[in-house]
Enzyme design. Structure first.
Site, PDB file in Angstrom:
ATOM      1  N   LYS A  40       0.804  -1.217   0.000  1.00  0.00           N
ATOM      2  CA  LYS A  40       0.000   0.000   0.000  1.00  0.00           C
ATOM      3  C   LYS A  40       0.836   1.266   0.000  1.00  0.00           C
ATOM      4  O   LYS A  40       0.333   2.357   0.253  1.00  0.00           O
ATOM      5  CB  LYS A  40      -0.929  -0.009   1.209  1.00  0.00           C
ATOM      6  CG  LYS A  40      -1.830  -1.234   1.228  1.00  0.00           C
ATOM      7  CD  LYS A  40      -2.547  -1.356   2.536  1.00  0.00           C
ATOM      8  CE  LYS A  40      -3.296  -2.670   2.642  1.00  0.00           C
ATOM      9  NZ  LYS A  40      -3.859  -2.871   3.966  1.00  0.00           N
ATOM     10  N   GLY A  52       1.298   6.587   0.596  1.00  0.00           N
ATOM     11  CA  GLY A  52       0.519   5.473   1.114  1.00  0.00           C
ATOM     12  C   GLY A  52      -0.946   5.791   0.915  1.00  0.00           C
ATOM     13  O   GLY A  52      -1.339   6.953   0.940  1.00  0.00           O
TER      14      GLY A  52
END
Length: 182
Positions: A40, A52
């Protein structure tokens, strides 16, 4: 109604000339873990920017692409690129429906970018998003104040603490680092 996908805890910490960003790997659909090892965090602009994301995966990737284009339009000025992305996000009929958040970091700035029009910079360089974000931030602040751990060590340990509390966060953790100005 289709099952809701959930998950993600992303945490960013600045300390001793390094910014570290980490995330867990869990993706949950309804009551099931569908992927335990999702990545992520992405590096943009040849590794100069860490991003992120939390929220719907396809929405996050659409925003990542647009954010990278804004970074190219405003080289070396991540805050301006973030503001331009948010302006576009809020005014475009299609983009306005995207459900995601971005945590971004470069050598000087840590920013939270949201679809509700916010571009926020935490004063202490500690930022968390996602289902376990608040748990991770609380743990990171305590570790920052009471230990001599590095930024990356704080991120990893805080994410492990968040995973012990939040059912949508796991311990399959990825951590990336960049040298920074402060």
């Amino acid at each position: 109604m289709s099952p809701r996908f959930r998950g993600t805890t992303v945490l960013t910490v600045r300390r001793w000339g390094v910014v570290a960003m980490g995330a867990d790997g869990q993706i949950t659909c309804g009551h099931s873990i569908v992927k335990p090892d999702a990545v992520k965090i992405r590096r943009l602009l040849d590794g100069q920017i860490l991003v992120g994301f939390a929220g719907a995966g396809a929405d996050a990737f659409a925003l990542l692409e647009r954010f990278e284009a804004k970074l190219k339009d405003f080289p070396g000025n991540m805050p301006r690129a973030a503001i331009e992305l948010v302006k576009e996000w809020r005014t475009d009929r299609v983009l306005r429906n995207l459900r995601a958040m971005l945590a971004t970091a470069d050598t000087s700035h840590t920013l939270l970018i949201t679809g509700t029009g916010e571009v926020l910079q935490p004063p202490d360089g500690i930022l968390g998003i996602g289902s376990g974000g608040n748990y991770a931030v609380a743990a990171a602040k305590a570790l920052f104040a009471h230990t001599d751990l590095s930024a990356a060590q704080i991120v990893r340990q805080a994410l492990e603490i968040a995973a012990s509390i939040d059912v949508y966060t796991n311990t399959c953790i990825t951590v990336e680092e960049l040298p920074c100005d402060r």
